[in-house]
Design a protein around this motif. Structure first.
Motif, short mmCIF file in Angstrom:
data_model
loop_
_atom_site.label_atom_id
_atom_site.label_comp_id
_atom_site.label_asym_id
_atom_site.label_seq_id
_atom_site.Cartn_x
_atom_site.Cartn_y
_atom_site.Cartn_z
N ARG B 76 0.85 -1.21 0.00
CA ARG B 76 0.00 0.00 0.00
C ARG B 76 0.87 1.24 0.00
O ARG B 76 0.60 2.20 -0.71
CB ARG B 76 -0.91 0.02 1.24
N ALA B 77 1.92 1.21 0.82
CA ALA B 77 2.80 2.39 0.91
C ALA B 77 3.49 2.65 -0.43
O ALA B 77 3.79 3.80 -0.77
CB ALA B 77 3.83 2.17 2.01
N CYS B 78 3.71 1.58 -1.21
CA CYS B 78 4.36 1.75 -2.53
C CYS B 78 3.34 2.13 -3.61
O CYS B 78 3.72 2.36 -4.76
CB CYS B 78 5.06 0.46 -2.94
N GLY B 79 2.06 2.14 -3.25
CA GLY B 79 1.06 2.58 -4.22
C GLY B 79 0.25 1.47 -4.86
O GLY B 79 -0.33 1.66 -5.92
N VAL B 80 0.18 0.31 -4.20
CA VAL B 80 -0.66 -0.79 -4.72
C VAL B 80 -1.86 -0.93 -3.78
O VAL B 80 -1.69 -1.24 -2.61
CB VAL B 80 0.11 -2.13 -4.76
N GLU B 81 -3.03 -0.67 -4.30
CA GLU B 81 -4.25 -0.75 -3.49
C GLU B 81 -5.17 -1.82 -4.04
O GLU B 81 -5.19 -2.05 -5.25
CB GLU B 81 -5.00 0.59 -3.52
N ALA B 157 -8.61 4.71 -3.74
CA ALA B 157 -8.14 5.82 -4.59
C ALA B 157 -7.65 7.01 -3.78
O ALA B 157 -7.00 7.91 -4.32
CB ALA B 157 -9.28 6.26 -5.51
N LEU B 158 -7.94 7.02 -2.48
CA LEU B 158 -7.71 8.21 -1.65
C LEU B 158 -6.25 8.68 -1.63
O LEU B 158 -5.98 9.87 -1.63
CB LEU B 158 -8.19 7.91 -0.21
N PHE B 159 -5.33 7.72 -1.62
CA PHE B 159 -3.93 8.11 -1.46
C PHE B 159 -3.16 8.04 -2.77
O PHE B 159 -1.98 7.72 -2.81
CB PHE B 159 -3.27 7.26 -0.36
N GLU B 160 -3.89 8.34 -3.87
CA GLU B 160 -3.28 8.42 -5.21
C GLU B 160 -2.41 7.21 -5.51
O GLU B 160 -1.19 7.33 -5.73
CB GLU B 160 -2.43 9.71 -5.33
N PRO B 161 -3.02 6.02 -5.58
CA PRO B 161 -2.20 4.83 -5.83
C PRO B 161 -1.72 4.76 -7.29
O PRO B 161 -2.28 5.44 -8.16
CB PRO B 161 -3.17 3.68 -5.55
N LYS B 162 -0.71 3.94 -7.53
CA LYS B 162 -0.26 3.71 -8.90
C LYS B 162 -1.00 2.52 -9.51
O LYS B 162 -1.20 2.47 -10.71
CB LYS B 162 1.25 3.42 -8.90
N VAL B 163 -1.34 1.57 -8.64
CA VAL B 163 -1.99 0.33 -9.10
C VAL B 163 -3.27 0.11 -8.30
O VAL B 163 -3.26 0.21 -7.08
CB VAL B 163 -1.07 -0.90 -8.90
N LEU B 164 -4.35 -0.19 -9.02
CA LEU B 164 -5.61 -0.49 -8.34
C LEU B 164 -6.06 -1.90 -8.74
O LEU B 164 -6.20 -2.19 -9.93
CB LEU B 164 -6.67 0.51 -8.75
N LEU B 165 -6.25 -2.74 -7.75
CA LEU B 165 -6.66 -4.12 -8.01
C LEU B 165 -8.11 -4.29 -7.56
O LEU B 165 -8.45 -3.95 -6.43
CB LEU B 165 -5.76 -5.09 -7.22
N PHE B 166 -8.95 -4.80 -8.43
CA PHE B 166 -10.36 -5.00 -8.09
C PHE B 166 -10.69 -6.48 -8.14
O PHE B 166 -10.51 -7.12 -9.18
CB PHE B 166 -11.26 -4.29 -9.11
N ASP B 167 -11.18 -7.04 -7.02
CA ASP B 167 -11.59 -8.44 -7.00
C ASP B 167 -13.12 -8.50 -7.03
O ASP B 167 -13.77 -8.16 -6.04
CB ASP B 167 -11.03 -9.12 -5.73
N GLU B 168 -13.66 -8.92 -8.15
CA GLU B 168 -15.11 -9.06 -8.34
C GLU B 168 -15.87 -7.83 -7.83
O GLU B 168 -16.74 -7.95 -6.95
CB GLU B 168 -15.63 -10.31 -7.61
N PRO B 169 -15.60 -6.67 -8.39
CA PRO B 169 -16.21 -5.46 -7.82
C PRO B 169 -17.71 -5.34 -8.07
O PRO B 169 -18.38 -4.57 -7.39
CB PRO B 169 -15.46 -4.33 -8.52
#
Lengths: 316, 240
Positions: B76-81, B157-169
């Motif tokens: 998360r700290a590296c931008g993967v949410e 999205a709050l902390f401006e991530p670089k990667v967003l992973l969605f599991d069955e959204p």
């Protein structure tokens, strides 16, 4: 409209329910006994409530985090007995004996939390073990007999008054304020509630679950330690049999005050009201000269009602 | 090389190898959908990327920074949410507490919460994403399924991530709410993020994805641009 108010103010609603119950008890007992509302009796209720109150406040953190601490009464007896031993047999200064005993209470809580973390066993099992260990330690320290004859300066300080309040009540108030600040104003308090609410979410989002759990049990141990000191001061003795069954009364008070038995929701104000309800109930029944058998029955019924209420609330 | 790269990632649970050696790269501003039957290893792959599971072998790089074996919090700290299938929300806590879960703003070293700042930022972020929630003090469990999903996405999205992973959204949502969630996913793509989506709902996949990766029994079966494939071809790859 009502539904919306209800959902957004769950804590306030449960506190209001508890206040209503307290008012009903107060109204009933004040009509039934002319002594109930006397200053001396109110003071009695508050002073007697200080021990359970402090234990219940500690239990609030553990329950909020999704755990149960059954060791609180054992730790309370151990701390009180140990403190009496240090003061009476060891000749320690109160400035050393009191923090030492309370610190050992915290250590008992820390060990419970640590064991829950490393074994991943249910906290009620681990704390049940700690309850036996602490109670046994109290018996070993005192050789099974109450330790009497505390120094006069300790007794007069403990049974005296400050700012117009009995010392136990003052300590309870300080404990309430500190706990309220911790639970509602700090990151630790929020993490405690989140851990109890959804442990997976807490861990996935980087909440240090193990550390939070450790802190809640340590805090409960410290509060039990202070409760043990108050018990010692009130009875002028270190009694290894002190407070048997108090852990369940403390948990009842927390649930009565609106906490979710499964974690995620708890308030200090609710817990204090829960303690007052149980205190008033016992005091009122005493004034009406109701047999202790029936008193135990009433407390048991309140516990069942509180458990039922908690179940209903958690389903909403 | 920028972007997210997986190099020969494998994952086993005991004797069961859930992910066979897998190499994939993901670019910013692109939505990649990972599809496959139950047990294909899609969610495991996503959790490896989120740091929930540690891979047995291989490496994960984000903009050339090695993420392999870092914790979920470090990811998360590296931008993967990640937006979890069950949303990972604390349902008795309010919207603000959930948005900042694990990253609360504090005033001092004693950890006193800065509730005013958090509420203000939460309000602005939800407005920016076009998410409407009347009262941010509402316990999240009292919100509709779509609103809960929106809170989970807003948190990611709050902390401006670089990667967003969605599991069955969109798995548990009504049709209208699905549209809102797909719009939120498009917004994230337009903001130049790497978006990776696991879904069983091929209609949703074809609506938002630029690229479709098909997995079967832990293996990569196909990796094609959405424009160059069809739903029947994807289904064929899934079951074939």
């Amino acid at each position: 409209m009502f539904a919306r108010l209800f959902t957004q103010n769950q804590n306030r609603l449960y506190i209001a329910q508890c206040l209503l119950f307290l008012a009903a008890l107060g109204a009933f007992f004040s009509l039934a006994s002319p002594y109930f509302l006397s200053l001396g009796n109110v003071n009695n209720v508050l002073t007697a409530g200080a021990v359970i109150g402090l234990m219940a406040i500690g239990a609030t953190f553990v329950i909020a985090s999704g755990g149960i601490d059954l060791s609180s009464a054992g730790v309370m007896a151990f701390c009180g007995t140990l403190c009496a031993f240090c003061l009476q047999k060891g000749g320690w200064s109160p400035w050393l004996a009191l923090p030492f005993s309370i610190g050992l209470g915290g250590l008992c809580g820390f060990l419970t939390g640590f064991l829950v973390n490393i074994t991943e066993a249910p906290s009620f099992i681990v704390s049940l073990g700690m309850m036996s260990v602490a109670r046994a330690a109290a018996y070993i320290v005192s050789k099974g007999m109450p330790i009497y004859g505390l120094p006069d300066n300790v007794i007069s300080a403990g049974q005296g008054q400050m700012l117009g309040l009995q010392v136990p009540v003052l300590l309870l108030i300080v404990g309430i304020v500190l706990a309220w600040i911790l639970l509602t104003q700090t990151q630790f308090g929020l993490h405690t509630l989140i851990l109890g609410d959804n442990a997976f979410a807490a861990q996935a989002m980087g909440v240090p679950a193990g550390r939070v759990r450790l802190k809640t049990f340590t805090l409960a141990g410290i509060y039990s330690g202070v409760a043990g000191i108050i018990f010692m001061l009130r009875t002028n003795s270190g009694d290894p049999t002190a407070g048997q069954g108090y852990e369940l009364i403390a948990i009842t008070a927390v649930i009565l005050g609106g906490a979710n038995l499964f974690g995620g929701r708890a308030t200090i104000i609710g817990t204090v009201l829960g303690v007052l309800c149980l205190g008033v109930l016992q005091n009122g029944l005493n004034l009406l000269a109701v047999s202790t058998y029936y008193q135990t029955l009433f407390v048991g019924l309140v516990l069942i009602a509180a458990a039922f209420l908690s179940r209903v609330r958690s389903q909403r | 090389m920028s972007g997210l790269r997986l190099e020969n990632i494998t994952k086993s649970f005991g004797a069961i190898q859930v992910l066979q050696p897998m190499t994939l790269a993901f670019k910013a501003g692109q939505v990649t959908a990972i599809v496959g039957d139950n047990g294909a290893g899609k969610s495991t792959l996503l959790k490896v990327m989120a740091g929930i599971h540690k891979p047995n072998a291989g490496a994960i790089y984000l903009d050339d920074k090695l993420l392999t074996n870092l914790s979920a919090a470090d990811h998360r700290a590296c931008g993967v949410e990640m937006v979890y299938q069950d949303l990972a929300l604390a349902k008795q806590q309010n919207v603000v507490a959930n948005l900042f879960l694990g990253r609360e703003q504090t005033r001092t070293c004693f950890g006193f919460l800065n509730r005013t700042a958090m509420a203000e930022r939460a309000k602005n972020e939800l407005n920016r994403l076009g998410i409407s929630i009347a009262d941010l003090n509402t316990p999240v469990g009292m919100l509709s399924g779509g609103q809960q999903q929106a809170v989970a996405i807003a948190r990611a999205a709050l902390f401006e991530p670089k990667v967003l992973l969605f599991d069955e959204p969109t798995a548990a949502l009504a049709a209208r709410e699905v549209g809102q969630v797909l719009d939120l996913i498009r917004q994230q793509k337009e903001q130049g993020r790497i978006v990776i989506l696991v879904s069983h709902r091929l209609n949703d996949v074809f609506a938002v994805a630029d690229r479709i990766v098909v997995m079967k029994q832990g293996r990569l079966i196909s990796d094609t641009p959405t424009a160059a494939t069809s739903m029947s071809k994807v289904v064929e790859n899934i079951v074939g």
